[in-house]
Design an enzyme around this catalytic site. Structure first.
Site, PDB file in Angstrom:
ATOM      1  N   SER A   1     -10.116  -6.912  -3.931  1.00 17.20           N
ATOM      2  CA  SER A   1      -9.864  -7.245  -2.553  1.00 17.20           C
ATOM      3  C   SER A   1     -10.265  -8.606  -2.747  1.00 17.20           C
ATOM      4  O   SER A   1      -9.450  -9.914  -3.508  1.00 17.20           O
ATOM      5  CB  SER A   1     -10.870  -6.548  -1.455  1.00 17.20           C
ATOM      6  OG  SER A   1     -10.228  -6.921  -0.243  1.00 17.20           O
TER       7      SER A   1
ATOM      8  N   ASP B   1      -5.937  -1.804  -0.338  1.00 11.98           N
ATOM      9  CA  ASP B   1      -7.010  -2.412  -0.724  1.00 11.98           C
ATOM     10  C   ASP B   1      -7.912  -1.483  -1.827  1.00 11.98           C
ATOM     11  O   ASP B   1      -8.206  -0.302  -1.556  1.00 11.98           O
ATOM     12  CB  ASP B   1      -8.053  -2.519   0.432  1.00 11.98           C
ATOM     13  CG  ASP B   1      -9.360  -3.434   0.293  1.00 11.98           C
ATOM     14  OD1 ASP B   1      -9.999  -3.212  -0.861  1.00 11.98           O
ATOM     15  OD2 ASP B   1      -9.251  -4.559   0.919  1.00 11.98           O
TER      16      ASP B   1
END
Length: 300
Positions: free
Chosen positions: A52, A165
């Site tokens: 991320s 993510d």
């Protein structure tokens, strides 16, 4: 002015050093301060694994942006620069703008052109398995790793997988830095302090990010145990949606790293002793395999 990072070969006598940069949305700007402190104290960086926000910072660094350039990017970045509202049942926004921004700012946009090995960790939304992105399109890989589920529409790769993510499966990707050949892994956990700020988040994305990070704390335990050094920036008072506090976040990352420099140097010196096999034993002990549903081979 920071010294330029030198490339290191496998033939050098010292152990290979890897960074595992955690997710954390806006808090990921603390990673920039970590990189500056390591550079200023001549701590080598041979490989980076990022999830991320950690994939964003680690990826642009591996692509050749200087620390000054990354700091400037961090100070100027706003949520509108990475996402736009769209009509979809799969999310509120598309983060295609992030990919476009990266293509415009990065010196190179292919994994094969990076100055050292780097991987970005994403999640296969359908199988729940980690997807380790290590070849091909760098901008796409970073975008996929940063695709907050529920807010951003999942991105689809060439194999037809819906990616979101990577923090859902490996928010602190220590074992993936090991897979790149790191003998000593420095993990950076920007969520170590949790949420110390007062009051509720001020946006929908803030609520989603805070909920996600709470769940990720338990999932990150086995990765932290596999690290040799853990840097914990003191940013618990800053919400995950507060991009405007980039300067404060970078300073926190820098200060936290300074506290670990002597420990890192001591580990490097110990592992470089010619008569010792300690570093190999330590690496074996430190390797902690994830749950059976864990990693798949690097793809895309």
């Amino acid at each position: 002015m920071t010294a330029p990072l030198r490339k290191h070969s496998r033939q050098e006598s010292r152990p290979r050093v890897g960074l595992a940069l955690s997710g954390g949305a806006a808090r990921g700007m603390a990673h920039v301060g970590v990189l500056r402190a390591l550079e200023e104290h001549a701590i080598p960086i041979d490989v980076i694994a990022g999830t991320s926000a950690g994939a964003l910072v680690g990826g642009v660094y591996a692509a050749g942006l200087s620390i000054d350039e990354i700091e400037e990017l961090g100070r100027s970045l706003h949520w509108r620069d990475v996402g736009r509202t769209t009509i979809s049942r799969l999310g509120i926004q598309s983060n295609a703008r992030m990919e476009k921004l990266l293509r415009a700012r990065l010196p190179v946009t292919r994994f094969e052109e990076l100055r050292f090995p780097f991987v970005a960790v994403a999640t296969d939304l359908n199988s729940g398995e980690p997807v380790v992105l290590s070849e091909g399109d760098l901008a796409f890989a970073i975008r996929a790793s940063c695709c907050v589920p529920g807010w951003y529409i999942p991105v689809t790769d060439a194999q037809g997988r819906q990616l979101v993510d990577g923090g859902l499966v490996a928010n602190i990707p220590v074992t993936y830095a090991r897979d790149l050949g790191a003998d000593l892994v420095i993990a950076v956990d920007v969520n170590a302090e949790g949420a110390k700020f007062l009051g509720p988040p001020h946006s929908i994305i803030g609520i989603l990010l805070q909920t996600t990070m709470v769940v990720q704390r338990t999932a990150a335990i086995y990765q932290l145990k596999a690290a040799d050094v853990v840097i914990r920036p003191l940013v618990g008072h800053i919400r995950w949606d507060e991009m405007a506090r980039a300067n404060e976040l970078m300073t926190a990352g820098y200060d936290a790293t300074l506290k670990t420099i002597n420990e890192i140097r001591a580990l490097l010196e110990e592992q470089m002793k010619p008569a010792s096999r300690w570093y190999q034993l330590r690496r074996y002990r430190k390797r902690v395999d994830p749950p059976k549903s864990g990693r798949e081979r690097p793809s895309r």
